[in-house]
Design a protein around this motif. Structure first.
Motif, short mmCIF file in Angstrom:
data_model
loop_
_atom_site.label_atom_id
_atom_site.label_comp_id
_atom_site.label_asym_id
_atom_site.label_seq_id
_atom_site.Cartn_x
_atom_site.Cartn_y
_atom_site.Cartn_z
N GLU A 211 2.94 -3.57 11.72
CA GLU A 211 4.34 -3.70 12.15
C GLU A 211 4.51 -3.70 13.66
OE1 GLU A 211 6.60 -4.55 10.21
OE2 GLU A 211 6.83 -3.33 8.40
N VAL B 178 0.38 -5.31 6.64
CA VAL B 178 1.24 -5.64 7.78
C VAL B 178 0.99 -4.65 8.94
CG1 VAL B 178 3.18 -4.29 6.83
CG2 VAL B 178 3.61 -6.10 8.48
N ARG C 265 -3.34 0.21 10.04
CA ARG C 265 -3.46 -1.23 10.30
C ARG C 265 -3.17 -1.54 11.77
NH1 ARG C 265 -0.49 -1.77 5.31
NH2 ARG C 265 1.04 -0.61 6.50
N ARG D 76 7.09 -9.15 -6.01
CA ARG D 76 7.37 -10.57 -6.26
C ARG D 76 6.19 -11.27 -6.92
NH1 ARG D 76 7.48 -13.17 -0.18
NH2 ARG D 76 5.56 -12.14 0.42
N GLU D 77 4.95 -10.77 -6.75
CA GLU D 77 3.82 -11.47 -7.39
C GLU D 77 3.62 -11.00 -8.82
OE1 GLU D 77 3.24 -9.54 -4.78
OE2 GLU D 77 2.04 -10.57 -3.25
N ARG E 19 -3.09 -4.31 -3.45
CA ARG E 19 -2.63 -3.53 -2.30
C ARG E 19 -3.12 -2.09 -2.24
NH1 ARG E 19 -0.62 -6.94 1.56
NH2 ARG E 19 0.75 -8.48 0.63
N SER F 45 -1.25 5.77 3.96
CA SER F 45 -1.05 5.62 2.52
C SER F 45 -2.28 5.99 1.68
CB SER F 45 -0.61 4.19 2.19
OG SER F 45 -1.52 3.26 2.71
N ALA G 144 0.82 -1.21 0.00
CA ALA G 144 0.00 0.00 0.00
C ALA G 144 0.86 1.27 0.00
CB ALA G 144 -0.93 -0.02 1.21
N ALA H 217 7.69 -5.29 4.22
CA ALA H 217 7.39 -5.55 5.63
C ALA H 217 8.70 -5.75 6.40
CB ALA H 217 6.49 -6.78 5.74
N1 LIG Z 1 0.65 1.91 4.71
C1 LIG Z 1 1.03 3.03 5.28
O1 LIG Z 1 0.21 3.93 5.46
C2 LIG Z 1 2.45 3.24 5.68
C3 LIG Z 1 3.33 2.19 5.81
N2 LIG Z 1 4.61 2.42 6.22
C4 LIG Z 1 5.56 1.34 6.36
O2 LIG Z 1 5.97 0.89 5.08
C5 LIG Z 1 6.26 -0.51 5.11
C6 LIG Z 1 5.46 -1.21 4.03
O3 LIG Z 1 4.11 -0.94 4.29
P1 LIG Z 1 2.96 -1.21 3.25
O4 LIG Z 1 3.42 -1.09 1.86
O5 LIG Z 1 1.83 -0.36 3.63
O6 LIG Z 1 2.63 -2.74 3.64
P2 LIG Z 1 1.75 -3.84 2.90
O7 LIG Z 1 1.34 -4.80 3.95
O8 LIG Z 1 0.73 -3.21 2.05
O9 LIG Z 1 2.84 -4.51 1.96
C7 LIG Z 1 3.97 -5.15 2.49
C8 LIG Z 1 4.96 -5.33 1.40
O10 LIG Z 1 6.05 -6.12 1.86
C9 LIG Z 1 6.28 -7.14 0.90
N3 LIG Z 1 6.91 -8.32 1.45
C10 LIG Z 1 6.55 -9.01 2.54
N4 LIG Z 1 7.39 -10.05 2.69
C11 LIG Z 1 8.26 -10.02 1.67
C12 LIG Z 1 9.36 -10.83 1.27
N5 LIG Z 1 9.74 -11.88 1.98
N6 LIG Z 1 10.02 -10.49 0.15
C13 LIG Z 1 9.66 -9.43 -0.57
N7 LIG Z 1 8.63 -8.62 -0.24
C14 LIG Z 1 7.94 -8.93 0.86
C15 LIG Z 1 4.89 -7.45 0.40
O11 LIG Z 1 4.96 -8.21 -0.77
P3 LIG Z 1 3.81 -9.25 -1.09
O12 LIG Z 1 2.68 -8.40 -1.61
O13 LIG Z 1 4.46 -10.11 -2.12
O14 LIG Z 1 3.47 -9.97 0.16
C16 LIG Z 1 4.35 -6.06 0.20
O15 LIG Z 1 4.84 -5.46 -0.97
C17 LIG Z 1 5.91 -0.98 6.54
O16 LIG Z 1 7.09 -1.03 7.29
C18 LIG Z 1 5.00 0.11 7.07
O17 LIG Z 1 5.09 0.26 8.47
C19 LIG Z 1 5.06 3.68 6.45
C20 LIG Z 1 4.22 4.76 6.29
C21 LIG Z 1 2.86 4.62 5.90
#
Ligand SMILES: NC(=O)C1=CN([C@@H]2O[C@H](COP(=O)(O)OP(=O)(O)OC[C@H]3O[C@@H](n4cnc5c(N)ncnc54)[C@H](OP(=O)(O)O)[C@@H]3O)[C@@H](O)[C@H]2O)C=CC1
Ligand SMILES: O=C(CO)COP(=O)(O)O
Length: 331
Positions: A281, A279, A255, A31-32, A48, A140, A10, A80
């Motif tokens: 976190e 996720v 989340r 990765r997907e 997402r 996000s 996201a 994540a």
């Molecule tokens: N959402 C928000 O509003 C905000 C989020 N953040 C931070 O940004 C980070 C990402 O958040 P967000 O994008 O929202 O999270 P999401 O849960 O939407 O996505 C998590 C991402 O991590 C990837 N991922 C998980 N495991 C793996 C792996 N083993 N290898 C490669 N990729 C992997 C997922 O890929 P896959 O889809 O393949 O599982 C996906 O792209 C977090 O640390 C969050 O705290 C910071 C500010 C704002």
């Protein structure tokens, strides 16, 4: 310039749109195949970030690691936190040795207690001046809607922080800079634990006073821990600290807040995990914060109480009772 975002979750996708709006050519790595194909061919991330009907034209995607980072001046990591190290290692020899690597992640690695600046730099063998972190009140979906927002970019080299801040500044996304990388990392990671607790109290039916109490005591706890880790306490009073705490602890878009709220309504940790849209976190970070508190000799009653919620299933009233000792103390 070409900027690559690793992780099309996201926030990765919404931040990719910010970078594209700022005029950069953005490549998302995911990765997907389904996500890659959706962004590349339909300009849509249905998995997402479905709220954005059409991502900018100057945004594409690939599942090929080498193709993703080839020629990228900036590589943004939005994975994540618990999986950042393992996901980044294959990129170590692919990222240009002049590229700046930027972390959007907000978490502490559970089995090492390391911040994301430490994890990213170790995984990629990166010097401090090539690492930056971005953190602030950045839900996000609101940023994907292009609502006015602000963030902070941290790098030990302030010129590099400015470079990153310029690359992601748009009319709706204001950027500030700092050299306090540790402070920024601690703010972003630790506020998620506070959001879990506030969400739990809200889910259990408590109101504004209870939420304000948890947020304020939580801010004191994360500031004390941050200072012990080497952060500048002023960072905690800024956008990345109190700003992010207000946004995250006050919105069902978070989340972490929602996870806590579901616990407060009576769900188990497994049920709340299954119900989460991405996720949370704060869940794996909570025990890491407890361990950091022990390491630095800083009391972390909020993280300890949330740890008992997550590990032992104590109810909300007990979690709140554990925030304070029986003795009256100076604030
Ligand atoms: N959402 C928000 O509003 C905000 C989020 N953040 C931070 O940004 C980070 C990402 O958040 P967000 O994008 O929202 O999270 P999401 O849960 O939407 O996505 C998590 C991402 O991590 C990837 N991922 C998980 N495991 C793996 C792996 N083993 N290898 C490669 N990729 C992997 C997922 O890929 P896959 O889809 O393949 O599982 C996906 O792209 C977090 O640390 C969050 O705290 C910071 C500010 C704002
Ligand atoms: O960090 C965030 C807002 O700044 C997003 O919070 P969540 O990860 O809880 O959704």
């Amino acid at each position: 310039m070409k900027i690559t975002v690793l992780g099309a979750g996201a926030w990765g996708t919404a931040f990719g749109q910010v970078l594209a709006d700022a005029g950069n050519d953005v490549t998302m790595w995911a990765r997907e195949p389904e996500i890659v194909q959706g962004i590349r061919d339909q300009h849509h991330n249905a998995v997402r970030l479905p709220s954005v009907k059409r991502l900018p034209e100057n945004m594409t995607a690939t599942g090929d690691r080498a193709e993703a980072v080839c020629g990228a001046r900036i590589v943004v990591v939005a994975i994540a936190a618990q999986f950042a190290r393992i996901a980044l290692e294959p990129f170590k020899d692919l990222i240009s040795e002049n590229a700046i690597v930027v972390s959007l992640m907000k978490g502490i690695e559970r089995n090492t207690g390391k911040r994301m600046d430490e994890v990213v730099r170790e995984a990629l063998a990166l010097p401090a001046e090539r690492f930056a972190a971005v953190s602030g009140p950045n839900l996000s979906k609101e940023i994907a809607d292009r609502q006015p927002s602000a963030t902070v970019v941290a790098c030990e080299d302030i010129d590099v922080a400015h470079t990153v801040a310029s690359a992601c500044a748009t009319e709706y996304f204001k950027t500030f800079v700092t050299t306090d990388v540790i402070g920024l990392e601690m703010c972003g990671s630790l506020k998620n634990v506070v959001a879990l607790a506030v969400g739990m109290a809200r889910g259990a039916g408590y109101g504004e006073n209870t939420a304000a109490m948890i947020e304020t005591r939580g801010l004191a706890e994360l500031t004390a821990l941050g200072e012990a880790a080497g952060a500048n306490p002023r960072t905690f009073a800024g956008l990345a600290g109190v700003g992010d705490l207000i946004a995250t602890c006050g919105s069902p878009l978070s989340r972490n807040y929602t996870f806590g709220s579901n616990l407060g309504k009576g769900m188990s940790v497994a049920e709340a995990t299954a119900a989460s849209s991405g996720v949370a976190e704060g869940v794996p970070t909570t025990d890491a914060v407890v361990a950091l508190g022990r390491k630095f000799g800083v009391p972390t009653p909020l993280a300890c109480a949330m740890s008992r919620v997550l590990d032992e299933g104590i109810p909300c009233a007990q979690m709140l009772a554990e925030l304070f000792s029986a003795d009256i103390s100076e604030e």
